[in-house]
Design an enzyme around this catalytic site. Structure first.
Site, PDB file in Angstrom:
ATOM      1  CB  SER A 248      -0.967  -0.055   1.185  1.00  0.00           C
ATOM      2  OG  SER A 248      -2.024   0.849   1.034  1.00  0.00           O
TER       3      SER A 248
ATOM      4  CG  ASP B  80      -7.422  -3.759  -1.835  1.00  0.00           C
ATOM      5  OD1 ASP B  80      -8.072  -2.983  -1.096  1.00  0.00           O
ATOM      6  OD2 ASP B  80      -6.198  -3.679  -2.002  1.00  0.00           O
TER       7      ASP B  80
ATOM      8  CG  HIS C  77      -5.553  -2.810   1.669  1.00  0.00           C
ATOM      9  ND1 HIS C  77      -5.274  -2.364   0.395  1.00  0.00           N
ATOM     10  CD2 HIS C  77      -4.789  -2.059   2.510  1.00  0.00           C
ATOM     11  CE1 HIS C  77      -4.391  -1.384   0.457  1.00  0.00           C
ATOM     12  NE2 HIS C  77      -4.069  -1.180   1.728  1.00  0.00           N
TER      13      HIS C  77
END
Length: 318
Positions: free
Chosen positions: A115, A266, A296
């Site tokens: 991320s 996600d 995620h």
């Protein structure tokens, strides 16, 4: 000096960019390749819980987690907000990498970015590709504005079948992005979790992570204030820069082999945006994997598949 014993399990505080920052290093054999993991957020480190999910990974790599500047165990009131920039984090990452290579007498290591950490990783790979064997982009951030717009549309579609639900009401209440008010962002993230596309697909797993942070030796209740303060501090000073990022224009090519891993469910970084970047990216080798039962955090939600994917890719070094 490298410890004489074969395995390693240490917490190590370093002075990085004039601040004290914490590393956690674990593996069954220090002769294995190094894997440096850049956590997400900004401001959400993994040291407090991640060992529960990386036992298999530690068979193949010496795994290094790092609470970045201003996050978790690296948080301090003395850190200047002027140093909370992507450029400073890139320099920190390079310094951490160089220390690891020198300490373990290695020439290169593997880099993983999750991320927010995947943004740092792309910049670092552009500046210092010779330090790395390969890159593993997990829930690769490409363009936060596009990702929010795509996720919003997905949530709208999910809410159609739940016309009288709180999800349907809330997603229509905030309207389409971009959002200017903090409350809109908060409601949006709540909708992401309601849609089972947030931190983990299964809410029980997110609760388990919180429990592990509260009861584990690495963080425990005593260090939760550092985690929460670091989270607020990091988001306050890095969010604007995060939203200006566009990988399509800023990092169109990478000089090392790349593997991209996204969770099918996600809704924080929708897989189709990451895949589009993967398809357009110029790299000497690139692969794409979608984990069918993840949102995620595929490395947390499907840890065995994650370890197998990375070890198979890196097998010529293992």
């Amino acid at each position: 000096m490298i410890p004489e014993k074969k395995s390693i399990a240490i917490m190590k505080e370093l002075s990085i960019g004039n601040t004290k920052q914490m590393l956690m290093i674990n593996g069954v054999d220090v002769k294995n390749p190094l894997l440096l993991f850049l956590h997400g957020g900004p401001g959400t480190p993994q040291i407090g819980y991640v060992r529960h999910y990386q036992k298999e990974l530690e068979r193949y790599f010496t795994v290094v987690h790092w609470d970045q500047r201003g996050s978790g165990l690296s948080y301090s009131k003395r850190i200047s907000h002027h140093s909370m920039t992507i450029n400073h984090f890139i320099k920190d990452t390079i310094q951490v990498t160089q220390w690891l290579l020198a300490h373990f007498s290695k020439s290169k290591l593997y880099l993983a970015g999750h991320s927010w950490g995947s943004i740092l990783a792309l910049h670092v790979l552009q500046q210092c590709p010779d330090l790395f064997y390969a890159y593993y982009g997990i829930s690769q951030v490409v363009n936060p504005h596009d990702e929010e717009s795509t996720a919003y549309q997905h949530i709208r579609e999910i809410s159609v079948s739940k016309k009288a639900s709180i999800l349907s009401f809330l997603i229509r209440f905030i309207g389409a992005p971009p959002w200017k008010q903090d409350i809109q962002h908060l409601i949006y993230r709540f909708c992401v979790e309601l849609s089972r596309g947030g931190f983990t697909r299964r809410h029980r797993q997110s609760l388990a992570v919180i429990f592990q942070m509260l009861t584990g030796n690495e963080y425990g209740v005593r260090n939760m204030h550092s985690f929460l303060n670091g989270l607020r501090f990091s988001k306050k000073h890095l969010t604007d820069e995060l939203y200006r990022f566009n990988a399509f224009t800023s990092v169109p090519s990478i000089k090392v082999p790349c593997v991209f891993i996204s969770g099918k469910h996600d809704l924080i970084v929708p897989a189709e945006i990451s895949k589009q970047y993967y398809q357009e990216l110029e790299a000497p080798e690139k692969r794409w994997f979608q984990f069918e039962n993840s949102a995620h955090t595929p490395h947390i939600e499907e840890p065995s598949l994650f370890a197998n994917t990375l070890s198979r890719h890196a097998r010529h070094h293992l």
